[in-house]
Design an enzyme around this catalytic site. Structure first.
Site, PDB file in Angstrom:
ATOM      1  N   ASP A 142      -4.145   5.830   5.962  1.00 40.74           N
ATOM      2  CA  ASP A 142      -4.710   7.065   6.517  1.00 40.74           C
ATOM      3  C   ASP A 142      -5.722   6.674   7.601  1.00 40.74           C
ATOM      4  O   ASP A 142      -5.354   6.496   8.754  1.00 40.74           O
ATOM      5  CB  ASP A 142      -5.325   7.874   5.374  1.00 40.74           C
TER       6      ASP A 142
ATOM      7  N   ARG B   6       1.246  11.730  -9.628  1.00 36.89           N
ATOM      8  CA  ARG B   6       1.754  10.394  -9.279  1.00 36.89           C
ATOM      9  C   ARG B   6       3.193  10.222  -9.766  1.00 36.89           C
ATOM     10  O   ARG B   6       3.942   9.412  -9.243  1.00 36.89           O
ATOM     11  CB  ARG B   6       0.894   9.297  -9.932  1.00 36.89           C
TER      12      ARG B   6
ATOM     13  N   LYS C 167       0.026   7.537   8.177  1.00 38.78           N
ATOM     14  CA  LYS C 167      -0.400   8.862   8.659  1.00 38.78           C
ATOM     15  C   LYS C 167      -1.241   8.629   9.908  1.00 38.78           C
ATOM     16  O   LYS C 167      -2.459   8.556   9.844  1.00 38.78           O
ATOM     17  CB  LYS C 167      -1.217   9.513   7.545  1.00 38.78           C
TER      18      LYS C 167
ATOM     19  N   ASP D 221      -1.698  10.688  -5.474  1.00 42.56           N
ATOM     20  CA  ASP D 221      -2.277  11.639  -6.425  1.00 42.56           C
ATOM     21  C   ASP D 221      -3.173  12.681  -5.776  1.00 42.56           C
ATOM     22  O   ASP D 221      -3.655  12.507  -4.656  1.00 42.56           O
ATOM     23  CB  ASP D 221      -3.120  10.892  -7.449  1.00 42.56           C
TER      24      ASP D 221
ATOM     25  N   PHE E 272      -1.970  16.245   3.564  1.00 41.45           N
ATOM     26  CA  PHE E 272      -2.242  15.578   2.301  1.00 41.45           C
ATOM     27  C   PHE E 272      -0.969  15.580   1.452  1.00 41.45           C
ATOM     28  O   PHE E 272      -0.385  16.620   1.198  1.00 41.45           O
ATOM     29  CB  PHE E 272      -3.377  16.272   1.539  1.00 41.45           C
ATOM     30  N   VAL E 273      -0.525  14.392   1.075  1.00 43.39           N
ATOM     31  CA  VAL E 273       0.740  14.296   0.344  1.00 43.39           C
ATOM     32  C   VAL E 273       0.523  13.789  -1.079  1.00 43.39           C
ATOM     33  O   VAL E 273      -0.445  13.078  -1.369  1.00 43.39           O
ATOM     34  CB  VAL E 273       1.759  13.383   1.082  1.00 43.39           C
TER      35      VAL E 273
ATOM     36  N   GLU F  19       0.837  -1.200   0.000  1.00 39.32           N
ATOM     37  CA  GLU F  19       0.000   0.000   0.000  1.00 39.32           C
ATOM     38  C   GLU F  19       0.870   1.247   0.000  1.00 39.32           C
ATOM     39  O   GLU F  19       2.002   1.233   0.516  1.00 39.32           O
ATOM     40  CB  GLU F  19      -0.916  -0.050   1.238  1.00 39.32           C
ATOM     41  N   ASP F  20       0.350   2.325  -0.571  1.00 39.98           N
ATOM     42  CA  ASP F  20       1.108   3.581  -0.584  1.00 39.98           C
ATOM     43  C   ASP F  20       1.023   4.302   0.766  1.00 39.98           C
ATOM     44  O   ASP F  20       2.021   4.767   1.289  1.00 39.98           O
ATOM     45  CB  ASP F  20       0.659   4.504  -1.739  1.00 39.98           C
TER      46      ASP F  20
END
Ligand code: XMP
Ligand code: MG
Length: 180
Positions: free
Chosen positions: A104, A166, A132, A160, A153-154, A100-101
């Site tokens: 959150d 991206r 996060k 994205d 928010f990154v 996973e990126d």
């Protein structure tokens, strides 16, 4: 030429830092999965660059596959996790690492882990580039985390804003002026 780097307020994690951390995570995975032929299940689209960078450093036999999952629109989660048609049968008996990126709220990985409970898999662990942490985060028990980041928010390295950014090679914070 319109350069998307100019829409970044500041760089949070450099390309070099990401690469170094991928090497460390890869060596942990190698140690934990020897003779297990793990299946790295990449949550697309966001996690593709992370998968690509991570697997370069994994030397043990492994496989990967992609699963399309989404819950975000703009800068916030819709709270509704959608998994696009995926044949879960092929996961039977496998040692799965969810790639996973970012974690959150944790809802995406929580939902996916719940889905996997109905399938006789070998094991499941989570490897996320970013975490996060926040008061409302569901504990998904992620074993491998690249970086803890503040609640901002990154964008970049797969992450994205409305499908853009991206392709930035680093993780950055978006300039509020660029938000449409
Ligand atoms: P949850 O809340 O389910 O979120 O843990 C996971 C997914 O939400 C997206 N996400 C972000 N995307 N910048 C992004 O570009 C962010 O700061 C961010 N925070 C969450 C992401 O798609 C992730 O898979
Ligand atoms: Mg995502």
């Amino acid at each position: 030429m319109k350069d998307i780097n100019e829409e970044v307020l500041r760089v949070l994690i450099t390309e070099e830092q990401i690469d170094a951390r991928c090497k460390e995570l890869a060596s942990q995975i190698e140690a934990d999965y020897e003779n297990k032929n793990p299946l790295l299940l990449c949550l697309i689209n966001g996690s593709l660059p992370f998968l690509g960078n991570l697997i370069k450093y994994i030397r043990i036999p492994m496989e990967y596959d992609c699963i399309r999952v989404h819950s975000y629109q703009g800068q916030s989660s819709t709270g509704n996790v959608i998994v696009e048609n995926y044949n879960f049968d092929k996961l039977k008996g496998r040692h799965i690492i969810l790639i996973e990126d970012i974690i959150d709220t944790g809802l995406t990985l929580h939902t996916l882990k719940q889905m996997l409970k109905s399938i006789p898999i070998g094991s499941v662990e989570i490897c996320s580039l970013l975490n996060k942490p926040g008061l409302n985060q569901i504990d998904v028990g992620a074993k491998y985390i690249g970086f803890e980041i503040p609640s901002e928010f990154v964008i970049g390295f797969g992450l994205d804003y409305n499908e853009q950014y991206r392709n930035l090679p680093y993780i950055g914070i978006m300039n509020p002026k660029a938000i449409k």
